[in-house]
Design a protein around this motif. Structure first.
Motif, PDB file in Angstrom:
ATOM      1  N   ASP A  22       0.845  -1.192   0.000  1.00  0.00           N
ATOM      2  CA  ASP A  22       0.000   0.000   0.000  1.00  0.00           C
ATOM      3  C   ASP A  22       0.882   1.245   0.000  1.00  0.00           C
ATOM      4  O   ASP A  22       1.908   1.294   0.695  1.00  0.00           O
ATOM      5  CB  ASP A  22      -0.890   0.044   1.241  1.00  0.00           C
ATOM      6  CG  ASP A  22      -1.960  -1.034   1.237  1.00  0.00           C
ATOM      7  OD1 ASP A  22      -2.054  -1.770   0.233  1.00  0.00           O
ATOM      8  OD2 ASP A  22      -2.690  -1.132   2.232  1.00  0.00           O
ATOM      9  N   ARG A  33      -8.917   5.884  -2.109  1.00  0.00           N
ATOM     10  CA  ARG A  33      -9.384   4.555  -2.500  1.00  0.00           C
ATOM     11  C   ARG A  33      -9.999   4.706  -3.891  1.00  0.00           C
ATOM     12  O   ARG A  33     -11.023   5.348  -4.071  1.00  0.00           O
ATOM     13  CB  ARG A  33     -10.417   4.014  -1.521  1.00  0.00           C
ATOM     14  CG  ARG A  33     -10.946   2.618  -1.914  1.00  0.00           C
ATOM     15  CD  ARG A  33     -11.981   2.092  -0.941  1.00  0.00           C
ATOM     16  NE  ARG A  33     -11.381   1.774   0.361  1.00  0.00           N
ATOM     17  CZ  ARG A  33     -11.621   2.443   1.487  1.00  0.00           C
ATOM     18  NH1 ARG A  33     -12.436   3.505   1.465  1.00  0.00           N
ATOM     19  NH2 ARG A  33     -11.058   2.083   2.615  1.00  0.00           N
ATOM     20  N   LEU A  95      -5.412   1.714  -4.481  1.00  0.00           N
ATOM     21  CA  LEU A  95      -5.132   2.897  -3.677  1.00  0.00           C
ATOM     22  C   LEU A  95      -4.163   3.796  -4.430  1.00  0.00           C
ATOM     23  O   LEU A  95      -3.298   3.310  -5.155  1.00  0.00           O
ATOM     24  CB  LEU A  95      -4.515   2.519  -2.330  1.00  0.00           C
ATOM     25  CG  LEU A  95      -5.336   1.625  -1.404  1.00  0.00           C
ATOM     26  CD1 LEU A  95      -4.508   1.253  -0.178  1.00  0.00           C
ATOM     27  CD2 LEU A  95      -6.639   2.299  -1.001  1.00  0.00           C
TER      28      LEU A  95
END
Length: 321
Positions: A22, A33, A95
């Motif tokens: 991430d 997101r 993301l």
């Protein structure tokens, strides 16, 4: 998170759908997101021809989604806001970390796929037509590749500015949609000579302005431009080396303007214009045409589809829930 990545440049099948770490939220940025990512011309060019800076590189300019984290130095964004964004990489993922100054608030009622596709296409078209092209009511403009993302935006904006709008298309089946968006004359470059068609439509005068995102068509763009007319060339979707005979343009006192939007989108006037056009799209004043959507794990197929159909900015990736 899941992302579409590549280790070396090449055809769409170099893309892989894999797990990657991430991204961290930058101090001057936000973490999004992703709900929709538009495939832009630069995405295809980079993947096809530019060696990535590292393995498992995430391609992608444009993405829209919900803010889930905000950097400590950001005061004008908060968690839960819907934004659309631009950066030179990173959109083909679940993301995205991006500078806050490269995000725009998405107005209520605007579909997130449209929000992802609007900033680059409409921002580019507006900058070419007005900031560089100085389009005026009553003028005639030719838009090369009218069915592409920039082309569709430019047709609408030029029509609303009171211009007569000509555009090249590949195949008659695309013409009806363009006519509904404000196109006055479609020129099928597969079926007719573009220069002859434009000169016929303008009674031999030529057009006042040409918007050319193709590159390979620049010689024809100059050939249909009236004396003292303006040519704005933006991008190089055709992959040409952009070698031109500029002596006729000099003799005709024509003006040529190059546009590279990667350095322009954060400028205050361009940024504000995109914010306004997002509101226009939410109100239905302009239409963001999304041709087709693909799941994120089909990024290679989506890239191939965008390349084969020459509709950059109109193919959108949708990450799974």
């Amino acid at each position: 998170m899941k992302a579409a990545v590549y280790d070396h440049a090449g055809t769409p099948d170099v893309l892989r759908y894999v797990d990657v770490p991430d991204p961290a939220c930058p101090s001057d940025g936000v973490l999004i997101r992703v709900e929709a990512a538009a495939i832009e011309g630069g995405d295809l060019i980079n993947r096809a021809s530019t060696p990535p800076p590292h393995a498992a590189f995430i391609v992608g300019y444009a993405a829209a989604g919900e803010i889930i984290a905000v950097g400590k130095n950001v005061a004008d964004r908060h968690v839960g806001q819907k934004v659309t964004s631009f950066d030179l990489a990173g959109s083909h993922a679940e993301l995205r970390a991006v500078a806050a100054g490269r995000t725009w608030l998405v107005p209520d009622g605007l579909d997130m796929a449209a929000a992802a596709a609007l900033p680059i296409a409409f921002g580019t078209a507006h900058h070419c037509l007005f900031a560089r092209g100085d389009i005026k009511r009553g003028e005639t403009v030719l838009i090369q590749a009218g069915a592409g993302g920039v082309g569709l935006a430019a047709i609408q904006l030029a029509h609303q500015a009171g211009a007569t709008v000509l555009a090249t298309v590949s195949g008659a089946e695309r013409t009806e949609r363009l006519l509904q968006l404000g196109l006055d004359h479609a020129i099928d470059h597969h079926a007719t000579d573009v220069v002859d068609a434009v000169m016929h439509l303008t009674a031999g005068r030529g057009v006042d302005l040409v918007i050319d995102p193709v590159g390979a068509t620049l010689q024809n763009s100059l050939a249909v431009l009236r004396p003292e007319g303006r040519l704005v060339f933006v991008g190089n979707a055709g992959g040409s080396k952009l070698s031109l005979d500029l002596w006729p343009a000099l003799q005709a006192n024509q003006a040529l303007f190059g546009v590279f939007m990667g350095t322009q989108l954060e400028k205050p006037d361009v940024y504000d214009t995109i914010s306004q056009m997002l509101k226009w799209a939410a109100a239905g004043t302009v239409k963001v045409v999304v041709d087709r959507t693909f799941p994120l794990d089909a990024a290679a197929e989506a890239h191939a589809y965008a390349e084969n159909n020459s509709i950059l900015g109109r193919v959108v990736l949708l990450p799974s829930g």
